[in-house]
Design an enzyme around this catalytic site. Structure first.
Site, short mmCIF file in Angstrom:
data_model
loop_
_atom_site.label_atom_id
_atom_site.label_comp_id
_atom_site.label_asym_id
_atom_site.label_seq_id
_atom_site.Cartn_x
_atom_site.Cartn_y
_atom_site.Cartn_z
N GLY A 1 8.36 3.92 1.13
CA GLY A 1 8.97 5.06 1.80
C GLY A 1 10.47 4.92 1.73
O GLY A 1 10.99 3.93 1.19
N LYS B 1 5.22 -2.35 7.87
CA LYS B 1 6.31 -1.62 7.21
C LYS B 1 7.54 -2.51 7.25
O LYS B 1 8.02 -2.88 8.32
CB LYS B 1 6.55 -0.31 7.97
CG LYS B 1 7.54 0.59 7.29
CD LYS B 1 7.36 2.04 7.76
CE LYS B 1 8.35 2.38 8.85
NZ LYS B 1 8.31 3.80 9.21
N ILE C 1 0.82 -1.21 0.00
CA ILE C 1 0.00 0.00 0.00
C ILE C 1 0.85 1.26 0.00
O ILE C 1 0.33 2.36 -0.04
CB ILE C 1 -0.98 0.03 1.20
CG1 ILE C 1 -0.25 -0.26 2.50
CG2 ILE C 1 -2.12 -0.94 0.99
CD1 ILE C 1 -1.12 -0.07 3.73
N ASP D 1 9.87 14.97 11.87
CA ASP D 1 9.51 14.71 10.47
C ASP D 1 8.00 14.92 10.28
O ASP D 1 7.31 14.08 9.72
CB ASP D 1 9.94 13.30 10.07
CG ASP D 1 10.13 13.17 8.56
OD1 ASP D 1 10.08 14.22 7.85
OD2 ASP D 1 10.33 12.05 8.07
N PHE E 1 12.20 4.13 3.98
CA PHE E 1 12.51 3.01 4.85
C PHE E 1 12.31 1.68 4.14
O PHE E 1 13.05 0.72 4.35
CB PHE E 1 11.56 3.12 6.06
CG PHE E 1 11.75 2.08 7.11
CD1 PHE E 1 12.61 2.31 8.16
CD2 PHE E 1 11.05 0.88 7.06
CE1 PHE E 1 12.78 1.36 9.15
CE2 PHE E 1 11.22 -0.08 8.05
CZ PHE E 1 12.08 0.17 9.09
N GLY E 2 11.29 1.58 3.31
CA GLY E 2 11.01 0.31 2.64
C GLY E 2 9.57 0.28 2.15
O GLY E 2 8.97 1.33 1.93
N LYS E 3 9.05 -0.95 2.03
CA LYS E 3 7.68 -1.08 1.53
C LYS E 3 6.68 -1.18 2.67
O LYS E 3 7.01 -1.68 3.74
CB LYS E 3 7.57 -2.34 0.67
CG LYS E 3 8.37 -2.27 -0.60
CD LYS E 3 8.29 -3.58 -1.36
CE LYS E 3 9.21 -3.54 -2.57
NZ LYS E 3 9.35 -4.86 -3.20
N VAL E 4 5.47 -0.74 2.42
CA VAL E 4 4.41 -0.87 3.41
C VAL E 4 3.33 -1.78 2.83
O VAL E 4 2.86 -1.56 1.71
CB VAL E 4 3.81 0.49 3.78
CG1 VAL E 4 2.77 0.33 4.88
CG2 VAL E 4 4.90 1.45 4.23
#
Ligand code: NAG
Ligand code: NAG
Ligand code: NAG
Ligand code: NAG
Ligand code: NAG
Ligand code: NAG
Ligand code: NAG
Ligand code: NAG
Ligand code: NAG
Ligand code: NAG
Ligand code: NAG
Ligand code: NAG
Length: 814
Positions: free
Chosen positions: A488, A507, A485, A603, A490-493
């Protein structure tokens, strides 16, 4: 004569009284054996008998008692009986029914014997208690209960080939019938063996066997608590009032009911759960008993406001409700201090822990409160009659359930549409991540620090929220692309569905990213400690096999950003936008003020504000959060991190971080909400690429209405508009000290909402609106700006320029 008679009468009476007053449970069967000992051993009011008077088997005695961290008397650990063949202990049973069986193990060295190298199984009648047991830890007591219906009980120790068995002490005691129920709901326990996993006394104090009617040991709850900043330990043993018809002392002694761990919350908006977490073997049913006693009501409590507040709370097991809105006063017929207990049987499939939660009720008016006095968790023998982990009935981790299949189908149908959205998001985020990199590089952020500390860093995380990887894989259909969905830095969600049907957002971090690891750690730490209606809740995390996975509550409506621009989601009206701003301001205000040290989010941006199914805003992404300054300092010095376009100029130039940096970013978000455009929009003419600069210029030239999102321009009232703009502008003040606090921002936003509402009844606050700006006319005209083509210009070059201009007071690009 008379006097002597009276004397006798008094004597008899007092003896009766002694008998009644000391109505202590006196077990019919009471075998206490101090194995390997030459002497009887008295512990409290009990005598453990010596057993080696006529022994043909090897006996070990008199070990040195160095450090035995046990509350059971360590004298029992001084001797042991070693069994080198299959050995049976036979006890004749007078009273049929439930019995405790307690086995004491303390491996020590004796001459050439190393008891730690023992390996054996223990069984009772037809039940396997332990298989291939290696008692490595010091001072261990294993406790079981069996319903014995025959006239004898046979305890069998079976050493594994070429090894031996041992035992330091034994107890077989009949117990009061009331203690273990015959059945719990649909689960019949009568023919089951139970093993005590934990028996905990809340209030962080232990209760020793000699203070319990059937010599149970209750350990303190401190080490099982996850997150301890919002709890209170209570001890009011004198308040416990055992009543007829309620639990007796045999269920739990006054020292258990008279102490509690309580939710300690000063703010009715704060939603926190107290959570205890226990390691257990999956693949078994567990008998869980909660002990409650209201030792709270009727005491003046300076920390609680509102006299009318009721003791009403939810009881959770692994995040599932075991009891909703439990009302102790109702359950105890309004007798204060009357004990109450609740039994639950819970099956654990794949999860290695039981987390017990006490949380505030969802009944709106009730003040958050709740307590727990004691807890017992017992493993129930399975159909094989075994309690050993190796006999667990664990389903294969391959998802085969109907639920998962439905998800597969759903997933693949939604998949197509998601991919389109994902592509858009990816392209936006790709640009963003480049922006972030540019900022990081320009400030010389050091990304190589973590290295060797890694392991210890992870081990310090809150274990209570740990999820096994298989559970995460199952929830996300093994990280199926169709479940993605979002993306980022950071990675995939992924979207996921847990076994209990809870929707979650998962996440999954890119592996081997050092920055990722420290952000992962920060986020789990922050989220596990801070809970609020307007902060996204942590459900769990997983760091098996180098994975960095965080599991959050699922937010049905995605990010605020997607609702403002760049997607075809329905428009949010002005009132909804204001309410979202208010919600996120509440979340940030809580972060800044909710604990003794401020938390700086670092952030704040529209893509970190998420919306649930009711469009309630929750702040997310705590990966960059920092604990605020000490009282004697005014700021935290730190390398610049955050998202470009939202960065506090003061922070950018001086690397001084305060709560006011979040206020600045929030001001940017407010303008984003008002204008419905991205903070950096490269598709616009050069002078309006940067939202803040563009807005500031318009405000200076008095064309403030031109910036308003055309979709809301008609409905927004001039008063509300002015209040909002004025507040956002203050947030963007160059110096942190000139900016309002989040609390002030919140107040102003609520006022702006009031000014928007039709029911404007209050007039006493009129002085607020006497601002100099002409607020009588709000133009519905707007300028989208001509779409100048920036295709030929390299993105990074544009942003470098903007980083430079950010440092300057004036804007040479507008
Ligand atoms: C231990 O106590 C039992 C019962 O009270 C008694 O029969 C036995 O002689 C005692 N043994 C020793 C060694 O004192
Ligand atoms: C010791 O045990 C044996 C059999 O195991 C029995 O014949 C003998 O009488 C016992 N001695 C004592 C003193 O109890
Ligand atoms: C064991 O301890 C007792 C008393 O603590 C002592 O009398 C006895 O001599 C000891 N035996 C050995 C073998 O050390
Ligand atoms: C167990 O111990 C007894 C007595 O010390 C000895 O006779 C027997 O041989 C041992 N058995 C094994 C299998 O070591
Ligand atoms: C005793 O055995 C255990 C387990 O086999 C081992 O870890 C330990 O080092 C041994 N202790 C000694 C003193 O040999
Ligand atoms: C053990 O199991 C056997 C049959 O499997 C049964 O006849 C016997 O009664 C059981 N014993 C006990 C103590 O439950
Ligand atoms: C023990 O088992 C018997 C026979 O199955 C049953 O009638 C009785 O209720 C059980 N007692 C308990 C305390 O479970
Ligand atoms: C519980 O008590 C122990 C020992 O007194 C102490 O070390 C620990 O910090 C306490 N736990 C909490 C959460 O206060
Ligand atoms: C205990 O509760 C009863 C009501 O069931 C009450 O009459 C009694 O006074 C209470 N005792 C104490 C010591 O509070
Ligand atoms: C344990 O019992 C003793 C008396 O039996 C009592 O004095 C003591 O306070 C009790 N301890 C706790 C923690 O209840
Ligand atoms: C408490 O736990 C329940 C179950 O996991 C969850 O639904 C609820 O949101 C939690 N409350 C808070 C404030 O975290
Ligand atoms: C407890 O609540 C139930 C249902 O609301 C009610 O019928 C009952 O009278 C209450 N009992 C007490 C003692 O308040």
């Amino acid at each position: 004569m008379d006097f002597a008679l009276l004397h006798l009468f008094v004597l008899v009476l007092s003896m009766l009284c002694v008998i009644i007053c000391s109505l202590e449970f006196d077990p019919v069967d009471n075998y206490l054996i101090n194995c390997g000992s030459f002497e009887n051993t008295t512990i409290g009011n009990r005598i453990f008998l010596a057993d080696n008077l006529n022994s043909s088997q090897r006996v070990f005695v008199n070990t040195s008692l160095e450090s035995i961290p046990s509350s059971y008397s360590s004298v029992l650990y001084q001797t042991a009986r070693v069994l080198n063949d299959t050995s049976k202990f036979t006890f004749s049973i007078k009273k049929q029914g439930r019995h405790w069986i307690r086995l004491y193990f303390y491996p020590f060295m004796y001459e050439n014997y190393n008891l730690s190298s023992a390996k054996f199984s223990v069984s009772v009648d037809n039940f396997t208690l332990i298989k291939k047991f290696e008692p490595l830890s010091a001072g261990l007591v294993k406790e079981y209960t069996l319903n014995i219906t025959s006239i004898s009980l046979v305890l069998t120790f079976t050493p594994l080939a070429s090894s031996f068995a041992f035992v330091n002490a034994l107890e077989v005691i009949s117990l009061p019938d009331e203690v273990i129920p015959v059945d719990v709901g649909a689960h019949s326990l009568s023919v089951k063996a139970l093993e005590t996993v934990v028996r905990v006394n809340m209030g962080n104090v232990s209760v020793l066997p000699q203070n319990d009617t059937s010599w149970r040991y209750w350990e303190p709850d401190g080490r099982y608590l996850t997150g301890t900043n919002l709890i209170q330990f209570l001890s009011r043993i004198q308040d416990v009032n055992y009543t007829r018809g309620g639990p007796s002392r045999n269920i739990a002694p006054p020292s258990v009911y008279g102490t509690a761990t309580r939710l300690q919350v000063g703010d009715p908006n704060t939603l926190v759960n107290i959570t205890w977490s226990f390691d257990v073997d999956p693949g078994f049913d567990y008998f869980i008993r909660f002990h409650f006693c209201d030792i709270v009501t009727g005491h003046n409590d300076p920390n609680k406001v509102g006299d009318d507040h009721e003791l009403l709370f939810n009881v959770l097991i692994n995040s599932q409700t075991a009891s909703r809105n439990l009302d102790l006063r109702n359950r105890t017929s309004n007798v204060l201090g009357a004990p109450y207990y609740m039994d639950v049987v819970k099956r654990l499939q794949n999860i290695h822990r039981i987390s017990i939660g006490i949380g505030p009720t969802d009944i709106g008016s009730a003040y958050p409160d709740g307590l727990l006095n004691g807890l017992e968790i017992m493993k129930i023998s399975n159909f094989k009659g075994s309690l050993d982990a190796s006999d667990a009935e664990i389903q294969s981790s391959v998802p085969t359930s109907k639920k998962t299949r439905t998800w597969l189908i759903l997933g693949s149908t939604i998949g197509g549409s998601i991919i389109c959205v994902v592509l858009v998001v990816v392209s936006i985020l790709f640009c963003r991540s480049r922006i972030r990199t540019a900022v990081d590089e320009s400030t010389g952020e050091n990304h190589t620090a973590v290295g060797a500390k890694e392991a210890s860093v992870i081990s310090k995380l809150n274990m209570g929220y740990q999820f096994p990887l298989v559970a995460v894989q199952e929830a996300t259909d093994n990280f199926s692309e169709s479940m993605i969905i979002g993306f980022g830095g950071f990675g995939k969600v992924y979207k996921g569905v847990l076994k209990d049907n809870t929707k979650v957002a998962v996440k999954r971090g890119f592996r081997q990213s050092q920055q990722g690891l420290s952000e992962f750690k920060t986020e789990v730490e922050m989220l596990s400690q801070f809970r609020h209606r307007h902060l996204v809740s942590l459900i769990g995390y997983c760091n098996e096999k180098d994975e960095m996975i965080i599991i959050y509550e699922y937010m049905e409506n995605g990010t605020l950003k997607d609702h403002l621009y760049g997607s075809d989601l329905p428009n949010l009206n002005w009132t909804q936008r204001l309410e979202i701003c208010i919600g996120s301001a509440k979340g940030l205000h809580y972060l800044h003020t909710g604990s003794h040290k401020a938390i700086i989010h670092r952030d704040v941006k529209s893509s970190n504000i998420l919306l649930d199914e009711n469009l309630r805003a929750k702040v997310s992404d705590f990966g960059l959060s920092k604990i605020g300054p000490e009282i004697d300092q005014t700021h935290v010095s730190t390398a610049v991190k955050g998202s470009f376009g939202y960065l506090d100029p003061e922070y950018l130039t001086r690397q001084q971080l305060t709560e006011k940096s979040d206020v600045y970013s929030f001001g940017v978000v407010m303008f984003e909400v008002l204008c419905g455009r991205p903070v950096i929009d490269p598709s616009r003419p050069k002078e309006s690429v940067n939202l803040v600069e563009c807005v500031m210029k318009c405000l200076r030239t008095g064309e403030s209405e031109a910036i308003v999102d055309p979709r809301i321009a008609r409905e927004i009232t001039p008063e509300s508009f002015m209040k909002f703009v004025e507040t956002a502008e203050k947030c963007l003040a160059e110096y942190g000290s000139d900016r309002p606090t989040m609390g002030e921002v919140l107040w102003n936003l609520e006022y702006a909402l009031k000014l928007q509402g039709k029911d404007e009844k209050t007039t006493q606050e009129n002085e607020i609106s006497d601002n100099q700006l002409d607020n009588s006319v709000v133009s519905t005209e707007y300028s989208m700006g001509s779409m100048a083509d920036l295709a030929g210009v390299s993105m990074s070059k544009v942003f470098c320029q903007m980083v430079k201009s950010e440092n300057k007071d004036s804007c040479d690009m507008c």
